[in-house]
Structures are given as structure tokens and as C-alpha cells.
Design a protein around this motif. Structure first.
Motif, mmCIF file in Angstrom:
data_model
loop_
_atom_site.group_PDB
_atom_site.id
_atom_site.type_symbol
_atom_site.label_atom_id
_atom_site.label_comp_id
_atom_site.label_asym_id
_atom_site.label_seq_id
_atom_site.Cartn_x
_atom_site.Cartn_y
_atom_site.Cartn_z
ATOM 1 N N ILE A 97 0.847 -1.194 0.000
ATOM 2 C CA ILE A 97 0.000 0.000 0.000
ATOM 3 C C ILE A 97 0.882 1.243 0.000
ATOM 4 N N SER A 98 0.279 2.364 -0.299
ATOM 5 C CA SER A 98 1.031 3.610 -0.392
ATOM 6 C C SER A 98 1.240 4.233 0.983
ATOM 7 N N LYS A 99 2.141 5.192 1.044
ATOM 8 C CA LYS A 99 2.369 5.899 2.295
ATOM 9 C C LYS A 99 1.117 6.664 2.719
ATOM 10 N N GLU A 100 0.395 7.218 1.753
ATOM 11 C CA GLU A 100 -0.831 7.943 2.083
ATOM 12 C C GLU A 100 -1.879 7.001 2.671
ATOM 13 N N GLU A 101 -1.966 5.803 2.132
ATOM 14 C CA GLU A 101 -2.911 4.821 2.686
ATOM 15 C C GLU A 101 -2.503 4.426 4.103
ATOM 16 N N ARG A 180 -13.872 0.224 14.569
ATOM 17 C CA ARG A 180 -13.975 -1.056 13.865
ATOM 18 C C ARG A 180 -14.502 -0.841 12.439
ATOM 19 N N LYS A 181 -15.528 -0.004 12.326
ATOM 20 C CA LYS A 181 -16.076 0.281 10.999
ATOM 21 C C LYS A 181 -15.037 0.971 10.125
ATOM 22 N N ALA A 182 -14.295 1.916 10.701
ATOM 23 C CA ALA A 182 -13.269 2.632 9.925
ATOM 24 C C ALA A 182 -12.179 1.674 9.453
ATOM 25 N N ILE A 183 -11.781 0.720 10.296
ATOM 26 C CA ILE A 183 -10.778 -0.279 9.902
ATOM 27 C C ILE A 183 -11.315 -1.149 8.771
ATOM 28 N N ASP A 189 -11.433 -0.605 1.033
ATOM 29 C CA ASP A 189 -10.975 0.390 0.057
ATOM 30 C C ASP A 189 -9.648 0.000 -0.596
ATOM 31 N N ILE A 190 -8.810 -0.739 0.124
ATOM 32 C CA ILE A 190 -7.558 -1.197 -0.489
ATOM 33 C C ILE A 190 -7.717 -2.594 -1.094
ATOM 34 N N LEU A 217 -21.948 -1.557 1.104
ATOM 35 C CA LEU A 217 -20.852 -2.150 0.339
ATOM 36 C C LEU A 217 -21.348 -2.917 -0.881
ATOM 37 N N GLY A 218 -22.670 -3.011 -1.027
ATOM 38 C CA GLY A 218 -23.232 -3.692 -2.179
ATOM 39 C C GLY A 218 -23.364 -5.190 -2.010
#
Length: 239
Positions: A97-101, A180-183, A189-190, A217-218
Motif C-alpha cells: 500500500i502507499s504511504k498515504e494509505e 472497527r467500521k473505519a478499519i 478500500d484497499i 458495500l453492495g
């Protein structure tokens, strides 16, 4: 003329005998058998080598972003799992993953407001996040266990503690529902959702909230209800 014809017949007979000898000789073939590679054993070996290179220095918060690369790994460990399983119990599923991620993830994990809920005594992380220097030496690790609702890390600033009234340190608890939801959202997202079903658990998540989260999330309704059952909500309702 008869003499010449006899010579031709003799040569033909010798040629036939030579061809027959060649056909009777065994044909030598080199059969290449591909070497079977034990992927799991190789992952354990290379992971242990990596773990042994782990730098034990302390990294202040303003320097944990000084790395060359960061990777997310899927971990398969049951029971009480020490820190080294983040290196030796990898399934083979991994992602750079990127540094921003990584900064986005740290904005969740390195925030006191993300903690204060209940957690279980177990620890069997399914996700490892590890940063590396330019020589591929591991620098910092974070093991995330949504089943137990807590984590392990060698980042000193992430070992959050609250204080008792008398000043003694007090464990702040596990991830909040919002954390937990944010994680989970970060992992989706990745394109690396928490295994096996996304990271839902009846002890730590609200049932209707996770249903809505999965709808957002579909995920179709039948799959949602199957995940709800696997997350233990049927058991909780029976209790």
C-alpha cells in the motif's frame, strides 16, 4: 555388370543392418521433473528470517513514516498468537500500500478516541501491517484482531493507556464500534477485506449497523444474513 550389381546389393544389405541396429538401441531421454515447492514452509522460513531482522529500536511518532515500503498481510493463527506470527503465519495473500494509505490507517489506529470498548482475552490477528526500510528490514508492525477487538504493535506511542484517579495506568480497552467500521472500510478500500467475512462480531458490533454497512458495500441480502449468522448474532439472540 553382374559384379557391379552384386556390390550394390551388398551395400544395401549392410545399410539395412545398420538401420536395424540403430532402431534396436534404447533412446536416451532427459525427463525434467519440476521441483515441488512447499509454499507454506518457504513462507515460514522467509518470515522467520525477516522476524530475526526486526529492528528493536524505538521509533518516535514523527519518524514511523520514514520507511521505504509498507505491506498488508493476511495471517492465519488460532489460539494465543505471539508477535512473530505476523511474520511466520502468513497465508500468502499480501498487498503493498502507499504511504498515504498507511497514514490514513494510522489516523484510525493511533487515535485515543478509537479505543475504550470491550475486548476479548484472546489474540489471533488476521491482518498484519509492516513497514520496511530500503534494505527490506522490517521496522514497525501492527497486528489487527477484529475477532478479539484489539491489537499488538512495536510502536510505543500506540500503546494507549488511560489513568486511574490515583494516577496508575489503566487499559483503555478495545476498538470502538466507529473504529472497527473505519478499519473495515479501510481494508475494503484497499481491496483487502478482513478475512473471512469482513470482520464483524456479535460481541463488538451492532447488528443493524453492520447490516447497513454491508448494504452500503453492495453485498446482497442473502449473503448479509449468512455473514450475520457466521458472526454469531443468532447465538446472541438465543441468549
Amino acid at each position: 555388370m553382374k559384379y557391379f550389381a552384386a556390390i550394390l546389393i551388398f551395400i544395401a544389405i549392410i545399410g539395412c543392418n545398420i538401420e536395424q541396429d540403430k532402431s534396436n538401441k534404447p533412446v536416451s531421454q532427459t525427463v525434467s521433473t519440476p521441483k515441488k515447492v512447499d509454499d507454506k514452509r518457504e513462507r515460514i522460513r522467509s518470515g522467520m528470517e525477516e522476524y530475526q531482522r526486526l529492528k528493536g529500536g524505538r521509533y518516535p511518532m514523527d519518524s514511523i513514516f520514514n520507511f521505504e515500503r509498507v505491506k498488508v498481510y493476511e495471517i492465519s493463527c488460532r489460539g494465543e498468537c505471539p508477535s512473530r506470527v505476523l511474520f511466520t503465519y502468513r497465508t500468502g495473500r499480501e498487498k503493498v500500500i502507499s504511504k498515504e494509505e498507511f497514514k490514513r490507517l494510522m489516523g484510525i489506529l493511533n487515535n485515543r478516541s478509537s479505543y475504550g470498548s470491550n475486548s476479548a482475552a484472546c489474540y489471533y490477528p488476521a491482518i498484519a501491517v509492516i513497514t520496511y526500510d530500503k534494505d527490506e528490514n522490517p521496522l514497525n508492525y501492527i497486528g489487527i484482531c477484529l475477532d478479539c477487538n484489539h491489537y499488538d504493535t512495536n510502536i510505543p506511542d500506540m500503546r494507549f493507556e488511560a489513568k486511574h484517579p490515583d494516577g496508575r495506568p489503566k487499559y483503555m480497552g478495545g476498538y470502538t464500534r466507529a473504529a472497527r467500521k473505519a478499519i473495515r472500510n479501510f481494508l475494503y478500500d484497499i481491496d483487502f477485506p478482513y478475512p473471512p467475512d469482513g470482520g464483524y462480531h456479535w460481541m463488538f458490533d451492532d447488528l443493524e449497523e453492520i447490516r447497513q454497512e454491508m448494504r452500503d458495500l453492495g453485498i446482497d441480502s442473502m449473503e448479509i444474513e449468512e455473514r450475520v449468522l457466521r458472526a454469531g448474532y443468532e447465538f446472541r439472540e438465543e441468549e
